[in-house]
Design an enzyme around this catalytic site. Structure first.
Site, mmCIF file in Angstrom:
data_model
loop_
_atom_site.group_PDB
_atom_site.id
_atom_site.type_symbol
_atom_site.label_atom_id
_atom_site.label_comp_id
_atom_site.label_asym_id
_atom_site.label_seq_id
_atom_site.Cartn_x
_atom_site.Cartn_y
_atom_site.Cartn_z
ATOM 1 N N LYS A 122 -0.268 -5.943 -2.583
ATOM 2 C CA LYS A 122 -0.412 -5.466 -3.961
ATOM 3 C C LYS A 122 -0.364 -6.627 -4.939
ATOM 4 O O LYS A 122 -1.015 -6.584 -5.978
ATOM 5 C CB LYS A 122 0.659 -4.427 -4.294
ATOM 6 N N LYS B 68 -7.094 0.065 5.270
ATOM 7 C CA LYS B 68 -6.516 1.409 5.145
ATOM 8 C C LYS B 68 -7.220 2.214 4.048
ATOM 9 O O LYS B 68 -7.567 1.657 3.011
ATOM 10 C CB LYS B 68 -5.033 1.228 4.774
ATOM 11 N N LYS C 298 -6.108 5.688 -2.149
ATOM 12 C CA LYS C 298 -6.542 6.430 -3.323
ATOM 13 C C LYS C 298 -6.869 5.495 -4.477
ATOM 14 O O LYS C 298 -7.499 5.906 -5.448
ATOM 15 C CB LYS C 298 -5.507 7.488 -3.734
HETATM 16 P P1 TYM Z 1 1.807 6.567 -0.971
HETATM 17 O O1 TYM Z 1 1.815 7.329 -2.248
HETATM 18 O O2 TYM Z 1 1.036 5.310 -0.911
HETATM 19 O O3 TYM Z 1 1.317 7.492 0.215
HETATM 20 C C1 TYM Z 1 1.904 8.753 0.453
HETATM 21 C C2 TYM Z 1 1.970 9.024 1.930
HETATM 22 O O4 TYM Z 1 0.670 8.949 2.514
HETATM 23 C C3 TYM Z 1 0.667 8.034 3.600
HETATM 24 N N1 TYM Z 1 -0.633 7.347 3.632
HETATM 25 C C4 TYM Z 1 -1.437 7.308 4.680
HETATM 26 N N2 TYM Z 1 -1.327 7.819 5.913
HETATM 27 C C5 TYM Z 1 -2.354 7.619 6.778
HETATM 28 N N3 TYM Z 1 -3.470 6.922 6.448
HETATM 29 C C6 TYM Z 1 -3.623 6.388 5.230
HETATM 30 N N4 TYM Z 1 -4.727 5.720 4.916
HETATM 31 C C7 TYM Z 1 -2.575 6.570 4.267
HETATM 32 N N5 TYM Z 1 -2.407 6.194 2.985
HETATM 33 C C8 TYM Z 1 -1.210 6.670 2.604
HETATM 34 C C9 TYM Z 1 1.800 7.070 3.308
HETATM 35 O O5 TYM Z 1 2.255 6.446 4.477
HETATM 36 C C10 TYM Z 1 2.819 7.992 2.709
HETATM 37 O O6 TYM Z 1 3.547 8.656 3.705
HETATM 38 N N6 TYM Z 1 6.260 4.293 -0.961
HETATM 39 C C11 TYM Z 1 5.574 5.521 -0.689
HETATM 40 C C12 TYM Z 1 6.107 6.693 -1.468
HETATM 41 C C13 TYM Z 1 7.573 6.871 -1.377
HETATM 42 C C14 TYM Z 1 8.298 7.443 -0.293
HETATM 43 C C15 TYM Z 1 9.650 7.439 -0.677
HETATM 44 C C16 TYM Z 1 7.904 7.938 0.938
HETATM 45 C C17 TYM Z 1 8.472 6.561 -2.338
HETATM 46 N N7 TYM Z 1 9.719 6.899 -1.914
HETATM 47 C C18 TYM Z 1 10.649 7.909 0.160
HETATM 48 C C19 TYM Z 1 8.917 8.427 1.786
HETATM 49 C C20 TYM Z 1 10.260 8.402 1.385
HETATM 50 C C21 TYM Z 1 4.098 5.353 -1.027
HETATM 51 O O7 TYM Z 1 3.707 4.489 -1.759
HETATM 52 O O8 TYM Z 1 3.307 6.300 -0.481
#
Ligand code: TYM
Length: 331
Positions: free
Chosen positions: A114, A196, A199
């Site tokens: 990032k 990956k 969004k």
């Molecule tokens: P975020 O918002 O980037 O993504 C949300 C969830 O989607 C999963 N994910 C994917 N899984 C498979 N293939 C992909 N291309 C893909 N892109 C995203 C992510 O692994 C995630 O599970 N830091 C986290 C949010 C967060 C969180 C937490 C998660 C904040 N606090 C506490 C669990 C527990 C994040 O940025 O996810």
């Protein structure tokens, strides 16, 4: 009651969710809700580590909550809330910052990625983001965190920080475990299958949003980058096909062998068409429910309010224990 596990997870409202978010995380959340205590959060405080347009962040917070519910997560069975409605997250994050090492945070691959992509805004929040994530998880004495592959390193860090705190101040936090699905844990970009699916990708053909209409979905899959082979079969160097096979498997429940048999002697074109149809059919009921929910803001706000109350109650319990342990004066 006693053997119910506590499940916690969250998504950033930083864009419309993609099938990566759905297949890596949300699809699994719903599976836990009948047997466990599930807590799912819209992590708006995480989202501002990257520049956001305030009005869009606000709208996407509603949308993300609506998507949770549209994906089958039931607010009657789970606690659904917005992170900024529960101040204990930021409060615990500060304490945990003081138990997290600079070197540990420097090793986080997501921070490195990032900060490359947003080199004009490498703020302190982006750097300490995994500590806020650890606070999210540890506040609820979480057992299991269902996430995609890219969050594994952050969960490891949460475990390390929890163990270090427990060691310094005596047993306080449960050590959480990540739940990463066998298929769908890392959905790749349709345009660059070594990257990956995200969004926030500026190439909209790289991702399928949960709200894309059928024509858009079909077009994106038709354009998906594959290789010069013609046989629908997994293989080294066939990252595009491997990715499409995983997506197909998630939406249809078919194994790779079944898919290989189904497309034996048929080309990539037909396969891409089938993946597009499976995806569009899988998303149609979610989209319908989503539209309904977005027309009822009052309902969504009711869910947020109830969730915030429940989450605040649980979070305060852990936070006051932590305050006592570190030696803060209680009044
Ligand atoms: P975020 O918002 O980037 O993504 C949300 C969830 O989607 C999963 N994910 C994917 N899984 C498979 N293939 C992909 N291309 C893909 N892109 C995203 C992510 O692994 C995630 O599970 N830091 C986290 C949010 C967060 C969180 C937490 C998660 C904040 N606090 C506490 C669990 C527990 C994040 O940025 O996810």
């Amino acid at each position: 009651m006693e053997d119910k596990k506590i499940i916690f997870s969250g998504v950033q409202p930083s864009g419309i969710l993609t099938i990566g978010n759905y297949l890596g995380a949300l699809i699994n959340w719903a599976k836990f809700q009948d047997e466990n205590n599930c807590i799912f959060c819209v992590v708006d405080q995480h989202a501002i580590t990257i520049k956001q347009v305030p009005a869009e962040l606000r709208r996407r917070t509603y949308e993300t909550l609506a998507i949770y519910i549209a994906c089958g997560i039931d607010p009657e069975k789970c606690t659904l809330f917005v992170q900024s409605h529960v101040p204990a997250h930021a409060e615990l994050a500060w304490i945990l910052n003081c138990s997290t090492m600079f070197g540990e945070l420097s090793r986080m691959t997501q921070f490195k990625d990032k900060s490359k992509r947003h080199h004009d805004n490498i703020n302190a929040g982006l750097f300490t983001y995994p500590v806020l994530m650890a606070a999210d998880i540890l506040l609820y004495q979480t057992d299991l965190v269902p996430v995609g592959q890219d969050q594994q390193q952050h969960i490891e860090l949460a475990r390390d920080v929890a163990a270090r705190f427990n060691q310094s101040y005596s047993e306080t936090f449960k050590i959480p475990v990540g739940f990463i699905p066998k298929t769908g844990a890392r959905v790749m970009s349709l345009q660059d299958p070594l990257k990956k699916m995200s969004k926030s990708d500026e190439n909209v053909n790289g991702f399928v949003s949960l709200l894309d209409d059928k024509d858009t979905i079909m077009r994106k899959f038709r354009r998906a980058v594959t290789d010069s082979d013609t046989c629908v079969r997994r293989g080294e160097g066939k990252d595009g096909i491997n990715n499409l096979m995983s997506i197909y498997s998630c939406f249809t429940g078919k194994t790779d062998e079944e898919t290989e048999k189904e497309f034996d002697g048929r080309g990539y074109g037909e396969f891409k068409e089938a993946v597009g149809i499976a995806c569009a059919e899988g998303l149609a009921p979610i989209q319908e429910k989503f539209k309904e929910l977005m027309n009822d803001k009052a309902y969504l706000e009711g869910v947020m309010r109830k969730g915030a109350e429940e989450a605040n109650r649980m979070a305060r319990k852990t936070l006051s224990k932590v305050y006592r342990k570190v030696g803060f004066v209680g009044l």
